[in-house]
Each structure stands twice: as C-alpha cells, then as structure tokens.
Design a protein around this motif. Structure first.
Motif, PDB file in Angstrom:
ATOM      1  N   THR A  14     115.574 -28.448 -12.384  1.00 50.38           N
ATOM      2  CA  THR A  14     114.916 -27.195 -12.756  1.00 50.38           C
ATOM      3  C   THR A  14     114.168 -27.391 -14.066  1.00 50.38           C
ATOM      4  OG1 THR A  14     116.557 -25.821 -11.616  1.00 50.38           O
ATOM      5  CG2 THR A  14     115.275 -24.778 -13.367  1.00 50.38           C
ATOM      6  N   ARG A  15     112.902 -27.019 -14.069  1.00 52.37           N
ATOM      7  CA  ARG A  15     112.075 -27.097 -15.277  1.00 52.37           C
ATOM      8  C   ARG A  15     111.586 -25.692 -15.627  1.00 52.37           C
ATOM      9  NH1 ARG A  15     110.634 -31.680 -12.162  1.00 52.37           N
ATOM     10  NH2 ARG A  15     110.866 -33.662 -13.264  1.00 52.37           N
ATOM     11  N   TYR A  16     110.906 -25.589 -16.779  1.00 52.34           N
ATOM     12  CA  TYR A  16     110.427 -24.278 -17.234  1.00 52.34           C
ATOM     13  C   TYR A  16     108.954 -24.344 -17.596  1.00 52.34           C
ATOM     14  CZ  TYR A  16     115.205 -22.600 -17.258  1.00 52.34           C
ATOM     15  OH  TYR A  16     116.461 -22.234 -16.871  1.00 52.34           O
ATOM     16  N   ALA A  17     108.227 -23.328 -17.140  1.00 47.45           N
ATOM     17  CA  ALA A  17     106.825 -23.148 -17.509  1.00 47.45           C
ATOM     18  C   ALA A  17     106.740 -21.963 -18.460  1.00 47.45           C
ATOM     19  CB  ALA A  17     105.977 -22.890 -16.259  1.00 47.45           C
ATOM     20  N   ARG A  18     105.835 -22.037 -19.414  1.00 48.92           N
ATOM     21  CA  ARG A  18     105.636 -20.917 -20.337  1.00 48.92           C
ATOM     22  C   ARG A  18     104.540 -20.006 -19.806  1.00 48.92           C
ATOM     23  NH1 ARG A  18     109.341 -19.351 -23.596  1.00 48.92           N
ATOM     24  NH2 ARG A  18     107.812 -18.561 -25.124  1.00 48.92           N
ATOM     25  N   SER A  19     104.899 -18.714 -19.687  1.00 46.64           N
ATOM     26  CA  SER A  19     103.935 -17.704 -19.274  1.00 46.64           C
ATOM     27  C   SER A  19     103.931 -16.634 -20.362  1.00 46.64           C
ATOM     28  CB  SER A  19     104.329 -17.102 -17.922  1.00 46.64           C
ATOM     29  OG  SER A  19     103.399 -16.115 -17.518  1.00 46.64           O
ATOM     30  N   GLY A  20     102.982 -16.712 -21.279  1.00 50.09           N
ATOM     31  CA  GLY A  20     103.015 -15.847 -22.452  1.00 50.09           C
ATOM     32  C   GLY A  20     104.228 -16.184 -23.284  1.00 50.09           C
ATOM     33  N   ASP A  21     105.068 -15.190 -23.532  1.00 53.72           N
ATOM     34  CA  ASP A  21     106.283 -15.403 -24.326  1.00 53.72           C
ATOM     35  C   ASP A  21     107.509 -15.709 -23.466  1.00 53.72           C
ATOM     36  OD1 ASP A  21     104.877 -14.872 -26.661  1.00 53.72           O
ATOM     37  OD2 ASP A  21     105.256 -12.719 -26.542  1.00 53.72           O
ATOM     38  N   ALA A  71     111.350 -20.414 -14.553  1.00 54.92           N
ATOM     39  CA  ALA A  71     112.037 -21.567 -13.976  1.00 54.92           C
ATOM     40  C   ALA A  71     111.357 -21.983 -12.675  1.00 54.92           C
ATOM     41  CB  ALA A  71     113.502 -21.228 -13.720  1.00 54.92           C
ATOM     42  N   TYR A  72     111.169 -23.298 -12.512  1.00 55.68           N
ATOM     43  CA  TYR A  72     110.567 -23.793 -11.270  1.00 55.68           C
ATOM     44  C   TYR A  72     111.150 -25.145 -10.899  1.00 55.68           C
ATOM     45  CZ  TYR A  72     107.596 -27.144 -13.814  1.00 55.68           C
ATOM     46  OH  TYR A  72     107.135 -28.194 -14.580  1.00 55.68           O
ATOM     47  N   GLN A  73     110.978 -25.523  -9.638  1.00 58.18           N
ATOM     48  CA  GLN A  73     111.409 -26.821  -9.125  1.00 58.18           C
ATOM     49  C   GLN A  73     110.311 -27.417  -8.261  1.00 58.18           C
ATOM     50  OE1 GLN A  73     114.982 -25.940  -6.917  1.00 58.18           O
ATOM     51  NE2 GLN A  73     116.291 -25.852  -8.738  1.00 58.18           N
ATOM     52  N   GLN A 119     101.044  -9.556 -14.105  1.00 63.51           N
ATOM     53  CA  GLN A 119     101.905 -10.443 -14.885  1.00 63.51           C
ATOM     54  C   GLN A 119     102.535 -11.517 -14.007  1.00 63.51           C
ATOM     55  OE1 GLN A 119     104.324  -7.214 -16.460  1.00 63.51           O
ATOM     56  NE2 GLN A 119     103.696  -7.738 -18.547  1.00 63.51           N
ATOM     57  N   ARG A 120     102.884 -11.151 -12.801  1.00 57.92           N
ATOM     58  CA  ARG A 120     103.474 -12.134 -11.886  1.00 57.92           C
ATOM     59  C   ARG A 120     102.428 -13.154 -11.440  1.00 57.92           C
ATOM     60  NH1 ARG A 120     108.346  -9.441  -8.351  1.00 57.92           N
ATOM     61  NH2 ARG A 120     109.817  -9.564 -10.070  1.00 57.92           N
ATOM     62  N   MET A 121     101.179 -12.737 -11.342  1.00 63.37           N
ATOM     63  CA  MET A 121     100.132 -13.725 -11.070  1.00 63.37           C
ATOM     64  C   MET A 121     100.023 -14.713 -12.229  1.00 63.37           C
ATOM     65  SD  MET A 121      96.853 -12.250  -9.045  1.00 63.37           S
ATOM     66  CE  MET A 121      96.323 -11.099 -10.299  1.00 63.37           C
ATOM     67  N   ASP A 122     100.177 -14.208 -13.447  1.00 66.03           N
ATOM     68  CA  ASP A 122     100.179 -15.109 -14.611  1.00 66.03           C
ATOM     69  C   ASP A 122     101.304 -16.132 -14.501  1.00 66.03           C
ATOM     70  OD1 ASP A 122      98.043 -13.724 -15.668  1.00 66.03           O
ATOM     71  OD2 ASP A 122      99.277 -12.486 -17.010  1.00 66.03           O
ATOM     72  N   ASP A 123     102.479 -15.668 -14.048  1.00 61.84           N
ATOM     73  CA  ASP A 123     103.627 -16.571 -13.900  1.00 61.84           C
ATOM     74  C   ASP A 123     103.345 -17.633 -12.844  1.00 61.84           C
ATOM     75  OD1 ASP A 123     104.809 -14.881 -15.722  1.00 61.84           O
ATOM     76  OD2 ASP A 123     106.088 -13.870 -14.253  1.00 61.84           O
ATOM     77  N   MET A 131     102.047 -23.322 -11.526  1.00 68.12           N
ATOM     78  CA  MET A 131     101.155 -24.315 -10.930  1.00 68.12           C
ATOM     79  C   MET A 131     100.621 -25.269 -12.004  1.00 68.12           C
ATOM     80  SD  MET A 131      99.008 -22.069  -8.094  1.00 68.12           S
ATOM     81  CE  MET A 131      97.927 -23.450  -7.703  1.00 68.12           C
ATOM     82  N   ASP A 132     100.242 -24.725 -13.158  1.00 66.65           N
ATOM     83  CA  ASP A 132      99.733 -25.576 -14.241  1.00 66.65           C
ATOM     84  C   ASP A 132     100.816 -26.544 -14.719  1.00 66.65           C
ATOM     85  OD1 ASP A 132      97.320 -24.278 -14.099  1.00 66.65           O
ATOM     86  OD2 ASP A 132      97.694 -22.960 -15.820  1.00 66.65           O
ATOM     87  N   ALA A 133     102.028 -26.042 -14.918  1.00 62.09           N
ATOM     88  CA  ALA A 133     103.113 -26.890 -15.415  1.00 62.09           C
ATOM     89  C   ALA A 133     103.474 -27.979 -14.417  1.00 62.09           C
ATOM     90  CB  ALA A 133     104.344 -26.029 -15.729  1.00 62.09           C
ATOM     91  N   ALA A 134     103.336 -27.674 -13.114  1.00 64.10           N
ATOM     92  CA  ALA A 134     103.663 -28.645 -12.076  1.00 64.10           C
ATOM     93  C   ALA A 134     102.492 -29.582 -11.775  1.00 64.10           C
ATOM     94  CB  ALA A 134     104.083 -27.920 -10.803  1.00 64.10           C
ATOM     95  N   GLY A 135     101.379 -29.408 -12.481  1.00 61.19           N
ATOM     96  CA  GLY A 135     100.215 -30.259 -12.263  1.00 61.19           C
ATOM     97  C   GLY A 135      99.514 -29.985 -10.949  1.00 61.19           C
ATOM     98  N   SER A 136      99.533 -28.727 -10.504  1.00 59.64           N
ATOM     99  CA  SER A 136      98.918 -28.349  -9.234  1.00 59.64           C
ATOM    100  C   SER A 136      97.602 -27.626  -9.483  1.00 59.64           C
ATOM    101  CB  SER A 136      99.868 -27.445  -8.440  1.00 59.64           C
ATOM    102  OG  SER A 136      99.270 -27.026  -7.233  1.00 59.64           O
TER     103      SER A 136
END
Length: 448
Positions: free
Chosen positions: A5-12, A16-18, A83-87, A92-97
C-alpha cells in the motif's frame, strides 16, 4: 498476499492506493461507497476477481478520501465528486499512469463517468457495474429510492453498522455463507465509521450526473445484473442510452457487485472490451445436463408437520434422490434446504432420473417439481457453476407440481431415446435475458 500500500497526496490529504500486475495498459478500479484495499485481499471471491483483472492489465485500486486507509474527512464536510476526481488524478499521477481504463462499481461508476467526460485525454475507456446516474427519486428517474427511503437507510446504518446487515440486498448469493458475512462486517468496520458511512451516503444522494452522460466521448461499457435489488437494470439502460456509442451488458443474477455470484462471463466481457480478445484462463469447462428439484409448498409442509417430522421427511427425501442419482449415474452438485442440484453427462439419463424422483416422491406423500437444462459449466473447486446451473433452477421453478420440465436444448439432444414430451411454449424466466422454449416430460421409458 496483499500488494504494498502506497500513498498519493491530493491537496492536504493522503490517498491510499495499490498497484498489482504488469499488463500492457493501466486499469483503475474505483470501488463503491466504502472500501479497504488491505482487507479486500482477505475475501477469496474478491481476491480472485482482482487477480483476474491484473492478469491482463496493470491494476490500480485505491480508497477514496474518507474511507479505508485514506485520510478521514469531517462528517460535516462531505467530499464532492470534484474532490474525488482530484483524488483519482492524484493516484494515477503517483502510480505513473498517464492514461488508464476506468472501472467504477456502484457509486464509483458516477465518479468514473464524470472523470471520463472531464479528462478524456487521461481515459482510454470507461466501464461501470451496478452504477446509477442519480440516487434519489424523481419523475424522470423513477428507479432511485425516495427521500423517505434514504432517510430510513441512514437510520438503519447508524443502528447496525458493521454487523453484516444489508447483505441480502447487495450480496444475495452470499447470504448463507457465514465466513463471508463475518468478513463483510469487518470490512465495513475497517472502511468507515457509522457516521462517516452515513455522510458518504448523503453525498451520493446529492449527486446527479445525468447531464454529463451525453458529453462522454471515450469507449464505454455499462453493466448490471438483471435482478439487482439495489440499482435497477433500467438504470444501466438509461446510462447506456445517454452515452454516445456505449455498450450495454446485462447479466443473470441479483448481486449488486460484480465479484460475487457468477463472475466468469462478466470478467470475459471486461477483458474482451479492453483487449479485443477473451483469452482462456485456468479452469475446466464441461458440457453437462443439470437437474434441479425442489419440494412443492415446503414452507406449508414445515408448518403443518413440525420441525422434527419435517427433518425426518427431508432425510428420507435426500436418501431417495441420492439413490436415484447413483442408479442413473448422476453427480450431486449441491443441496439447499429441500432443493437438489445434480449433473449428468447424458440428458436421457438425467430425464429418467428426474422422472423416477418425481414418481418416488408420491410414496413420501410429497410433490416434487424438476427442471433440466444442458449447457456449458465451469468446474470450480470440484463443483459445477455457470449459467446452465442457474437456468436449470429457473426451469424447475416454472414446472407444475409433479412435473419434469426441460429446455428445448435437452429435448433436442434426446431424439430417438423414446422419451416423449408435451410442449409448454416459450417463457420469460426470472433472471434470464432470453425466453426459453419449454417441454414437459410425458413418458420416459427405460432402454434405448
């Protein structure tokens, strides 16, 4: 084992993503209402479903803000779809997609559809399952719950959260699975608090993406089960009719989510839609004739006979059917109360067995109805599953007391056997997408 499990930053916030698999394209699965991406791997059906998706794509899953392993949000500050679209974009950005296919289940479908319309350059295709365009009733969207029903749902969730309540509507095929009931209760508790669960439901109630649908320009596939008691199949028809060029697939069954019940056809459609081919996967498939039986008016019998006498009768019933199965070389698949499922490698033996069972039942002073269908079945853990089993059950439910009813497929395969039939006409059977032509067995002599 669950992937890291990794974490992406969305604003503040941290989301969590895998990532699992290394397929040629990315597929982002957006769960419904609440989720927990660590706990999802503890449930065999869900884990297997995810593994299959990851067999042909690089699968990305995540917990939306306020759920699971992602940061919680104040229950009086409901997350918006924006906000959920931001997440989603942050994951996707954090996963390199740079671009991905989006697969939204239930509430996740609305998010995926809005994202596809807003960011078409990031979306190669969009798929939904059990999704809706609006979550509260209106004259032009009559399938959604009324405001009063939604309020009642909020109260029930606050009172029963994390106990497995609601499984009958969302996961009806798993009602009798004690292990699943225990897991889903813990999964919900690990996904959100009672107050957060209600707050997220309120957010869903406020969402309405109907106006967005005609603006979607990426390939789209809308899916639903025909008997879904939570989101109606008419809602899938509505969504597909509003998206230019969208495909629509309706599957037998009543489960709201795609990863329980009969899943193989669903996974096959997803794979073919995204890759252009439906590859073979581990798991044997065989042609079999399925027999389904049940006792007529069993509920009334229990009330009249009493529990102990009923149990004794049921034991004699089971012994009789198993004796006939052995004689006609049938294989017991499953029993459910007073119902029996069995498989045969020959339709004539299946018919003769069914006829013998119906006749023998008279000696027990009960009536049995029986249904037969021949079709391809999948062998999973030594048991047969698939649409053929479901169809046999529906054929049986259409039979009269003391009648053996068969599909035209069975009738056609026993030509020359000496078995005779009376045509019962075409029927629309609950949960099946096509009408079936049915025949009642008139006589089934031994021999040929």
């Amino acid at each position: 084992m669950a992937p890291q499990t990794r974490y992406a930053r969305s604003g503040d916030l941290s989301i969590a993503y895998q990532v699992v698999g290394d397929g040629p394209f990315d597929l982002v699965l957006v769960h419904g209402w609440v989720s927990n991406i660590d706990l999802q791997w503890d449930e065999p059906h869900l884990s297997k479903f995810l593994g299959r998706l990851a067999s042909f794509a690089r699968l990305i899953t995540f917990d939306k803000r306020g759920t699971g392993l992602s940061d919680r949000v104040p229950v009086n500050e409901l997350p918006t779809l924006e906000q959920r679209m931001d997440d989603l974009r942050a994951v996707m950005d954090a996963a390199g997609s740079e671009q991905a296919a989006l697969f939204g289940v239930s509430e996740g479908g609305a998010l995926c559809l809005l994202f596809a319309a807003t960011h078409p350059d990031r979306v190669r295709a969009v798929l939904t399952f059990g999704s809706y365009a609006r979550r509260v009733w209106s004259p032009d969207y009559p399938w959604a719950p009324t405001p009063e029903k939604r309020e009642a749902e909020y109260a029930e969730i606050l009172a029963t959260w994390g106990t497995g309540t609601g499984i009958e509507t969302v996961f009806p095929s798993m009602v009798d699975n004690a292990q699943f009931r225990e897991w889903i209760a813990g999964y919900f508790r690990g996904s959100a608090s009672p107050a957060a669960a209600v707050a997220l439901l309120r957010m869903n109630t406020q969402a309405d993406i109907r106006s967005v649908l005609p603006t979607i320009r990426v390939p789209a596939l809308v899916m639903n089960r025909i008997e879904d008691g939570d989101v109606k199949s008419d809602e899938a028809r509505f969504i597909a009719s509003r998206i230019p060029g969208a495909g629509l697939m309706l599957f037998p069954g009543a489960d709201h989510v795609p990863w329980v019940g009969q899943t193989e056809e669903i996974l096959g459609e997803i794979e073919e839609f995204l890759t252009g081919a439906r590859l073979s996967h581990p798991g044997d498939r065989v042609l079999a004739t399925i027999l389904s039986t049940d006792i007529v008016e069993s509920t009334e019998l229990v009330a009249r006979l009493g529990d102990q006498t009923w149990r004794d009768l049921l034991d004699r019933h089971h012994t009789m059917i198993r004796r006939e199965l052995k004689h006609y070389q049938g294989r017991e698949i499953d029993t459910a109360g007073d119902g029996f499922f069995a498989a045969f490698d020959g339709p004539a033996r299946a018919i003769r067995c069914a006829k013998a069972v119906v006749d023998e039942a008279e000696g027990l002073r009960i009536e049995i109805r029986a249904g037969l269908h021949t079709g391809e079945c999948e062998v999973l853990d030594g048991k047969l599953t698939g649409i053929a089993v479901h169809t046999a059950a529906r054929v049986a439910s259409a039979a009269a007391p003391g009648e053996v009813l068969v599909s035209s497929t069975v009738r056609d395969l026993v030509a020359g056997s000496g078995i005779s039939f009376v045509e019962r006409g075409e029927r629309s059977l609950k949960g099946l997408p096509e009408r079936l032509r049915l025949f009642a067995v008139q006589s089934a002599p031994q021999g040929r």
